[in-house]
Design a protein around this motif. Structure first.
Motif, short mmCIF file in Angstrom:
data_model
loop_
_atom_site.label_atom_id
_atom_site.label_comp_id
_atom_site.label_asym_id
_atom_site.label_seq_id
_atom_site.Cartn_x
_atom_site.Cartn_y
_atom_site.Cartn_z
N ALA A 298 38.03 -10.55 61.97
CA ALA A 298 36.71 -10.76 61.33
C ALA A 298 36.68 -10.19 59.91
N ASP B 287 27.96 -16.69 60.66
CA ASP B 287 28.83 -15.98 59.72
C ASP B 287 29.00 -16.69 58.37
N ILE C 243 22.73 -5.06 67.06
CA ILE C 243 23.52 -5.07 65.82
C ILE C 243 22.65 -5.07 64.55
O1 LIG Z 1 28.46 -8.76 65.80
C1 LIG Z 1 28.41 -10.16 65.81
C2 LIG Z 1 29.37 -10.72 64.82
O2 LIG Z 1 30.71 -10.41 65.26
C3 LIG Z 1 31.43 -11.62 65.46
C4 LIG Z 1 32.90 -11.48 65.10
O3 LIG Z 1 33.42 -10.27 65.49
O4 LIG Z 1 31.24 -12.08 66.77
C5 LIG Z 1 31.57 -11.24 67.86
C6 LIG Z 1 30.92 -11.69 69.15
O5 LIG Z 1 31.37 -10.93 70.25
C7 LIG Z 1 31.32 -9.51 70.21
C8 LIG Z 1 31.82 -8.88 71.51
O6 LIG Z 1 33.12 -9.26 71.91
C9 LIG Z 1 33.70 -10.53 72.03
O7 LIG Z 1 34.17 -11.01 70.76
C10 LIG Z 1 35.18 -10.20 70.15
C11 LIG Z 1 35.54 -10.77 68.79
O8 LIG Z 1 35.15 -12.07 68.63
C12 LIG Z 1 36.41 -10.19 71.07
O9 LIG Z 1 37.39 -9.39 70.49
C13 LIG Z 1 35.99 -9.59 72.40
O10 LIG Z 1 37.09 -9.62 73.29
C14 LIG Z 1 34.86 -10.41 73.00
O11 LIG Z 1 34.41 -9.78 74.18
O12 LIG Z 1 32.00 -7.48 71.38
C15 LIG Z 1 31.66 -6.82 72.59
C16 LIG Z 1 32.80 -6.03 73.12
O13 LIG Z 1 34.03 -6.45 72.64
C17 LIG Z 1 31.18 -7.86 73.53
O14 LIG Z 1 30.11 -7.35 74.27
C18 LIG Z 1 30.78 -8.96 72.59
O15 LIG Z 1 30.68 -10.19 73.23
O16 LIG Z 1 29.52 -11.57 69.04
C19 LIG Z 1 28.91 -12.69 69.65
C20 LIG Z 1 27.87 -12.27 70.62
O17 LIG Z 1 28.46 -11.51 71.64
C21 LIG Z 1 30.02 -13.49 70.33
O18 LIG Z 1 29.67 -14.85 70.35
C22 LIG Z 1 31.15 -13.16 69.42
O19 LIG Z 1 32.44 -13.47 69.91
C23 LIG Z 1 30.74 -12.60 64.52
O20 LIG Z 1 31.03 -13.94 64.83
C24 LIG Z 1 29.29 -12.22 64.71
O21 LIG Z 1 28.47 -12.57 63.64
#
Ligand SMILES: OC[C@H]1O[C@@](CO)(OC[C@@]2(OC[C@@]3(O[C@H]4O[C@H](CO)[C@@H](O)[C@H](O)[C@H]4O)O[C@H](CO)[C@@H](O)[C@@H]3O)O[C@H](CO)[C@@H](O)[C@@H]2O)[C@@H](O)[C@@H]1O
Length: 577
Positions: free
Chosen positions: A306, A180, A83
């Motif tokens: 978000a 965040d 990212i």
């Molecule tokens: O990019 C990081 C920033 O994004 C945030 C908020 O969107 O954290 C997202 C997070 O997970 C990303 C991830 O998906 C998971 O979280 C989503 C939203 O919270 C959910 O909608 C999804 O169902 C979850 O699986 O996106 C990918 C695919 O969807 C998956 O691989 C990721 O896990 O990033 C963090 C690391 O993964 C995790 O802790 C968060 O939930 C923000 O908080 C971050 O700064």
């Protein structure tokens, strides 16, 4: 091309050339030449990068006449990972130029990702970024970055602070749930305050940090707010809204005629609460709390996560952006080569009652309106359907309002609306349900034979001496394809249909339907993936499936033109390639 667009393009070209930047057409050209059969779900006027994964909007701001939008972006794939902070600029929030990334994960304090954060304009119009880094140990830390050249209105280059990280998960903070940072605000003591999303013992919290110089931060022992009814709070936002409801308010404003909004992202939704903030003590006393029974304040009751707001000093308004995820699975995203949209930026105001927020698409989007169809005082008999032709139904802006003369025939369904989940009600009583007053509304992205259609509609119920207005976005028939998620969304709207018209605005853009009910009191965004109802094969209808007649007081629908979205890159870099 209209004169305004020509001026816009010329203006931007001069600015870009002056800054040593030239357009790079590779990905844009490829996607523009892709036919709508190959890319039926790419949008025409919603913001999206040329390819790959995008999630949260980051650090939106207005600086020296230009809007900046940064966003979470994977430069290598259509799935989450690697990212970076991608960066785009605009004069009008509609037409965009993608610039080089502002932040890349290449330092020890962000090597595993430059995650979400915000910008703050320090006195003297000096922007700074605070963002979360995933460090060498995959711990979440907060980092600072500043523009390399403040006289560059494009803010092309950002320099990370040598003091990074400026906040670390010490003193028992969970390093997996510490992220965040919000836009900072300055208190009466001159100190800057910022909130960080956090979770402690499974409960969501907004940690409060203070600083004199933005580099050295100390954590207040008391979080600004916390809840034992939610998990981790992602992407918190905290800002004032004016009680008179006319204008947006700058984040550091100490004006007494304001309320404060605290937003937190959890359970896949953006929830907010309203309250009174005392800047001298940093106390936030809330009107109602997150997940209180009977109160479910969300920015949007569909797909909207978000989000981040900013104060636009040029028009004295607060604007909200949000990530609109796909509703398909990752395999489909990889196949189409991209994932994620941004919502149309929305203005936010406090409602007259002071009990909720009102959102509306920024006025600039109306410059894209083209062919128009208009209807006035048209009766929609119970069980009838009316085709609205003459516009591009796959790329449209629709405004409709309904008058109800048979309101007293509404079903006496609900004893207490607060006990019932509107989303469940919408799936139990979809568009095809035969009610009394409703369902009535519009069918968008519909195929000619109606086997595919997304319905946005209202259904009125009677509860004792009150009427309850339910708004639904029914995706159950949105596609003949098996894969996409077809859940329906719903919300109750706080309006009295005995005295007010019931209004709906829907922005349709190929695979997204953003709907605003009751003049922005309830918003529902849906992602849909029709197989037949694409491009010119998409149709628009008004419908009334209730037993009783309703009247379309007025309907205006416009075809929407495509926004200009292009990429530009530093000439220096292009020469190196
Ligand atoms: O990019 C990081 C920033 O994004 C945030 C908020 O969107 O954290 C997202 C997070 O997970 C990303 C991830 O998906 C998971 O979280 C989503 C939203 O919270 C959910 O909608 C999804 O169902 C979850 O699986 O996106 C990918 C695919 O969807 C998956 O691989 C990721 O896990 O990033 C963090 C690391 O993964 C995790 O802790 C968060 O939930 C923000 O908080 C971050 O700064």
């Amino acid at each position: 091309m209209k004169i305004k667009s020509v001026i816009w393009v010329v203006d931007f070209c001069i600015l870009l050339l002056f800054n040593g930047i030239q357009f790079s057409h590779g990905d844009d050209r490829k996607l523009q030449s892709a036919s709508s059969e190959q890319q039926p779900y790419r949008t025409a006027y919603h913001f999206q990068p040329p390819k790959n994964w995008m999630n949260d909007p980051n650090g939106p701001m207005y600086y020296k006449g230009i809007y900046h939008l940064f966003y979470q972006y994977n430069p290598y794939a259509a799935v989450w990972g690697n990212i970076s902070w991608a960066h785009s600029i605009s004069y009008d929030l509609v037409n965009w130029i993608h610039l080089d990334h502002a932040l890349n994960p290449e330092d020890p304090s962000d090597i595993n990702g430059c995650w979400s954060g915000s910008t703050t304009l320090l006195p003297g119009e000096k922007p700074v970024i605070l963002y979360t880094g995933s460090d060498t140990k995959n711990q979440q830390v907060q980092n600072l970055a500043v523009p390399k050249n403040l006289s560059d209105p494009l803010l092309m280059e950002w320099v990370k602070s040598s003091h990074n990280p400026v906040m670390a998960p010490i003193d028992g903070l969970d390093p997996d749930n510490f992220r965040d940072p919000t836009t900072a605000w300055q208190g009466p003591d001159g100190l800057w305050r910022v909130l960080i999303g956090n979770q402690m013992n499974g409960h969501g919290r907004a940690l409060l940090y203070r600083s004199k110089d933005f580099v050295t931060w100390s954590r207040s022992m008391v979080p600004l707010h916390s809840s034992n009814k939610t998990g981790m709070w992602e992407c918190p936002d905290f800002y004032p809204v004016a009680i008179d409801g006319k204008y947006g308010v700058e984040t550091s404003s100490m004006d007494e005629v304001t309320k404060h909004v605290l937003k937190a992202s959890f359970n896949n939704h953006d929830y907010y609460i309203l309250g009174n903030y005392t800047p001298t003590t940093d106390e936030f006393s809330v009107d109602t709390d997150f997940m209180d029974s009977g109160s479910d304040l969300r920015y949007d009751y569909g797909q909207f996560y978000a989000s981040k707001s900013f104060f636009d000093s040029s028009k004295k308004r607060r604007i909200l952006w949000s990530w609109i995820q796909e509703s398909e699975n990752a395999t489909d995203d990889i196949k189409k080569g991209w994932s994620g949209l941004q919502s149309i930026p929305r203005t936010i105001l406090l409602s007259e009652s002071g009990k909720q927020l009102i959102q509306w698409p920024v006025e600039e989007i109306e410059q894209l309106r083209a062919e128009n169809v208009s209807l006035q005082s048209k009766e929609l008999k119970g069980g009838s359907l009316l085709e609205v032709s003459g516009i591009t139904a796959s790329q449209a802006d629709i405004e409709v309002s309904f008058d109800l003369s048979n309101i007293n025939e509404a079903e006496p369904e609900l004893m207490d609306p607060s006990w019932i989940d509107p989303q469940i009600l919408c799936s139990q009583k979809p568009a095809s349900f035969r009610g009394n007053v409703g369902p009535f509304g519009i069918l968008v992205l519909a195929s000619k034979d109606l086997t595919e259609r997304t319905a946005i509609f209202f259904h009125i119920f009677r509860s004792h001496d009150k009427y309850v207005v339910l708004m639904c976005s029914d995706k159950s028939r949105s596609s003949l394809r098996e894969g996409p998620n077809k859940v329906s969304y719903g919300a109750f709207i706080d309006i009295d249909p005995q005295i007010e018209k019931i209004s709906l605005r829907s922005l349709i853009d190929h695979s997204i339907v953003e709907s605003f009910g009751g003049e922005g009191k309830a918003c529902i965004t849906a992602r849909v993936y029709p197989m037949l109802a694409i491009d010119k094969q998409a149709y628009l209808y008004a419908f009334n499936n209730g037993k009783f007649d309703v009247t379309i007081a007025s309907l205006n629908a416009w075809s929407m033109k495509k926004a200009h979205i292009a990429s530009a890159s530093r000439r220096r870099k292009l020469h190196l390639n």
